[in-house]
Design a protein around this motif. Structure first.
Motif, PDB file in Angstrom:
ATOM      1  N   SER A 263       4.918 -13.161  -5.359  1.00  0.00           N
ATOM      2  CA  SER A 263       3.476 -13.276  -5.190  1.00  0.00           C
ATOM      3  C   SER A 263       2.778 -12.059  -5.785  1.00  0.00           C
ATOM      4  CB  SER A 263       3.124 -13.414  -3.706  1.00  0.00           C
ATOM      5  OG  SER A 263       1.725 -13.403  -3.513  1.00  0.00           O
ATOM      6  N   ALA A 264       1.801 -12.307  -6.631  1.00  0.00           N
ATOM      7  CA  ALA A 264       1.055 -11.200  -7.237  1.00  0.00           C
ATOM      8  C   ALA A 264       0.242 -10.444  -6.196  1.00  0.00           C
ATOM      9  CB  ALA A 264       0.137 -11.731  -8.336  1.00  0.00           C
ATOM     10  N   ARG A 265      -0.245 -11.134  -5.184  1.00  0.00           N
ATOM     11  CA  ARG A 265      -1.022 -10.471  -4.136  1.00  0.00           C
ATOM     12  C   ARG A 265      -0.154  -9.508  -3.337  1.00  0.00           C
ATOM     13  NH1 ARG A 265      -4.525 -14.278  -0.317  1.00  0.00           N
ATOM     14  NH2 ARG A 265      -5.448 -14.628  -2.389  1.00  0.00           N
ATOM     15  N   ILE A 266       1.074  -9.898  -3.058  1.00  0.00           N
ATOM     16  CA  ILE A 266       1.973  -9.006  -2.316  1.00  0.00           C
ATOM     17  C   ILE A 266       2.408  -7.841  -3.193  1.00  0.00           C
ATOM     18  CG2 ILE A 266       4.206  -8.869  -1.148  1.00  0.00           C
ATOM     19  CD1 ILE A 266       3.853 -11.721  -0.261  1.00  0.00           C
ATOM     20  N   ARG A 267       2.624  -8.085  -4.475  1.00  0.00           N
ATOM     21  CA  ARG A 267       3.027  -6.992  -5.370  1.00  0.00           C
ATOM     22  C   ARG A 267       1.937  -5.940  -5.502  1.00  0.00           C
ATOM     23  NH1 ARG A 267       5.046 -11.159  -8.678  1.00  0.00           N
ATOM     24  NH2 ARG A 267       3.268 -10.884 -10.099  1.00  0.00           N
ATOM     25  N   GLN A 268       0.690  -6.319  -5.304  1.00  0.00           N
ATOM     26  CA  GLN A 268      -0.394  -5.341  -5.364  1.00  0.00           C
ATOM     27  C   GLN A 268      -0.317  -4.323  -4.230  1.00  0.00           C
ATOM     28  OE1 GLN A 268      -4.030  -7.599  -5.444  1.00  0.00           O
ATOM     29  NE2 GLN A 268      -3.773  -8.246  -7.576  1.00  0.00           N
ATOM     30  N   LEU A 269       0.396  -4.659  -3.152  1.00  0.00           N
ATOM     31  CA  LEU A 269       0.562  -3.714  -2.049  1.00  0.00           C
ATOM     32  C   LEU A 269       1.505  -2.574  -2.403  1.00  0.00           C
ATOM     33  CD1 LEU A 269       0.849  -6.233   0.926  1.00  0.00           C
ATOM     34  CD2 LEU A 269      -1.168  -4.960   0.186  1.00  0.00           C
ATOM     35  N   SER A 270       2.301  -2.752  -3.443  1.00  0.00           N
ATOM     36  CA  SER A 270       3.212  -1.701  -3.892  1.00  0.00           C
ATOM     37  C   SER A 270       2.531  -0.900  -4.998  1.00  0.00           C
ATOM     38  CB  SER A 270       4.526  -2.316  -4.400  1.00  0.00           C
ATOM     39  OG  SER A 270       5.389  -1.315  -4.884  1.00  0.00           O
ATOM     40  N   SER A 271       1.677   0.025  -4.589  1.00  0.00           N
ATOM     41  CA  SER A 271       0.919   0.828  -5.549  1.00  0.00           C
ATOM     42  C   SER A 271       0.668   2.210  -4.956  1.00  0.00           C
ATOM     43  CB  SER A 271      -0.412   0.152  -5.896  1.00  0.00           C
ATOM     44  OG  SER A 271      -1.234   0.046  -4.746  1.00  0.00           O
ATOM     45  N   ILE A 272       0.308   3.138  -5.823  1.00  0.00           N
ATOM     46  CA  ILE A 272       0.013   4.500  -5.388  1.00  0.00           C
ATOM     47  C   ILE A 272      -1.225   4.529  -4.495  1.00  0.00           C
ATOM     48  CG2 ILE A 272      -0.547   6.823  -6.180  1.00  0.00           C
ATOM     49  CD1 ILE A 272       2.292   6.021  -6.739  1.00  0.00           C
ATOM     50  N   ARG A 273      -2.194   3.698  -4.795  1.00  0.00           N
ATOM     51  CA  ARG A 273      -3.422   3.681  -3.998  1.00  0.00           C
ATOM     52  C   ARG A 273      -3.136   3.264  -2.559  1.00  0.00           C
ATOM     53  NH1 ARG A 273      -6.688  -0.380  -2.675  1.00  0.00           N
ATOM     54  NH2 ARG A 273      -5.519  -1.795  -4.046  1.00  0.00           N
ATOM     55  N   VAL A 274      -2.324   2.243  -2.384  1.00  0.00           N
ATOM     56  CA  VAL A 274      -1.970   1.799  -1.032  1.00  0.00           C
ATOM     57  C   VAL A 274      -1.119   2.850  -0.326  1.00  0.00           C
ATOM     58  CG1 VAL A 274      -0.772   0.007   0.277  1.00  0.00           C
ATOM     59  CG2 VAL A 274      -2.143  -0.613  -1.711  1.00  0.00           C
ATOM     60  N   ALA A 275      -0.216   3.500  -1.062  1.00  0.00           N
ATOM     61  CA  ALA A 275       0.629   4.537  -0.455  1.00  0.00           C
ATOM     62  C   ALA A 275      -0.211   5.714   0.029  1.00  0.00           C
ATOM     63  CB  ALA A 275       1.675   5.001  -1.466  1.00  0.00           C
ATOM     64  N   ARG A 276      -1.193   6.119  -0.748  1.00  0.00           N
ATOM     65  CA  ARG A 276      -2.064   7.216  -0.317  1.00  0.00           C
ATOM     66  C   ARG A 276      -2.888   6.828   0.905  1.00  0.00           C
ATOM     67  NH1 ARG A 276      -4.342   9.144  -6.282  1.00  0.00           N
ATOM     68  NH2 ARG A 276      -2.415  10.192  -6.953  1.00  0.00           N
ATOM     69  N   PHE A 277      -3.252   5.564   0.991  1.00  0.00           N
ATOM     70  CA  PHE A 277      -4.033   5.114   2.144  1.00  0.00           C
ATOM     71  C   PHE A 277      -3.193   5.111   3.420  1.00  0.00           C
ATOM     72  CE2 PHE A 277      -5.320   1.588   4.922  1.00  0.00           C
ATOM     73  CZ  PHE A 277      -6.614   1.981   5.230  1.00  0.00           C
ATOM     74  N   PHE A 278      -1.934   4.682   3.317  1.00  0.00           N
ATOM     75  CA  PHE A 278      -1.086   4.563   4.503  1.00  0.00           C
ATOM     76  C   PHE A 278      -0.377   5.864   4.861  1.00  0.00           C
ATOM     77  CE2 PHE A 278      -1.409   0.000   3.685  1.00  0.00           C
ATOM     78  CZ  PHE A 278      -1.528  -0.486   4.976  1.00  0.00           C
TER      79      PHE A 278
END
Length: 256
Positions: free
Chosen positions: A30-45
């Motif tokens: 899923s492209a939507r789930i793959r978007q969760l694997s990013s530097i932006r999401v990592a910095r947020f969490f």
């Protein structure tokens, strides 16, 4: 001290679980789930585990103090001692992270199997070398995380089962339990340093990148100038060109 150990341990195990989630997300179809694997999401969490576990472990801060005669940091409430040592600490630091690691490990394995099955179809291209290396690294990292966490889970389950007999244990038995405690903690700690070595041994491309970085960082390249052969680089003139220059010499005029 108990509060600090509890917060850092739970936060560290949370990052292991988040890394397992990241491996599952980046291998998803899923492209939507793959978007969760990013530097932006990592910095947020990144700050969330520290904030969350600090709030959750506040009772460890309230019910802990220096207990005489050794004045070691331990619980001051008998009820919370049982709850903390038998329920909260084992579940939050070992059992729950182990379940999450196994769950996302299986999901990652299913995603990789699905990708491999799709690439084996006649109308699909085969997996590239880089994709094969990433697949090998992800599976190895997930499997190692589970293997390193299982001994700690077994130790925690064992200590819970013998909690009623703690007052009747001999000095040798207590020493063996403390040794097992230190060993299982050391094994769990391998998780936090294993990623680099797994990537280093599993990926030739990663090793080449590290070598190039070290070469540029420490200026390991030699700056020697190779001598050139002047006989090979000199301009050659044929006999016809020499005769032409003699018959028709060029006249150079100087400007006044």
């Amino acid at each position: 001290m108990v509060f600090f150990v509890q917060v850092t341990t739970t936060a560290a195990m949370s990052f292991l679980c988040l890394s397992a989630f990241d491996r599952w997300a980046c291998t998803s179809q899923s492209a939507r789930i793959r978007q969760l694997s990013s530097i932006r999401v990592a910095r947020f969490f990144f700050p969330i585990p520290f904030i969350f576990w600090t709030l959750v472990n506040i009772p460890f801060l309230i019910y802990s103090d220096l207990v005489p005669p050794m004045y070691t940091c331990w619980f001051t409430n008998d009820l919370f001692t049982r709850v903390g040592t038998l329920i909260l600490s084992p579940i939050l630091t070992v059992l729950l992270p182990l379940v999450v690691l196994i769950l996302f490990g299986l999901l990652t394995y299913c995603n990789i199997r699905l990708v491999s099955h799709i690439r084996q179809q006649p109308n699909q291209s085969r997996m590239s070398t880089w994709e094969q290396q990433m697949t090998r690294m992800m599976l190895t990292q997930t499997l190692l995380s589970i293997i390193c966490t299982i001994p700690r889970a077994v130790y925690v389950a064992y200590t819970i089962s013998i909690n009623a007999e703690a007052t009747t244990m001999s000095f040798e038995q207590i020493s063996i339990i403390l040794l097992a405690d230190s060993l299982t903690i050391s094994i769990v700690s391998v998780n936090f340093a294993s990623s680099f070595y797994i990537f280093l041994f599993s990926s030739p491309r990663f090793r080449q990148t590290i070598l190039m970085y070290l070469t540029c960082r420490f200026h390991l390249r030699s700056n020697q100038i190779a001598p050139a052969n002047m006989l090979l680089t000199a301009t050659t003139h044929t006999g016809r060109q020499t005769a032409r220059n003699i018959a028709h010499p060029t006249i150079q005029t100087e400007r006044f």
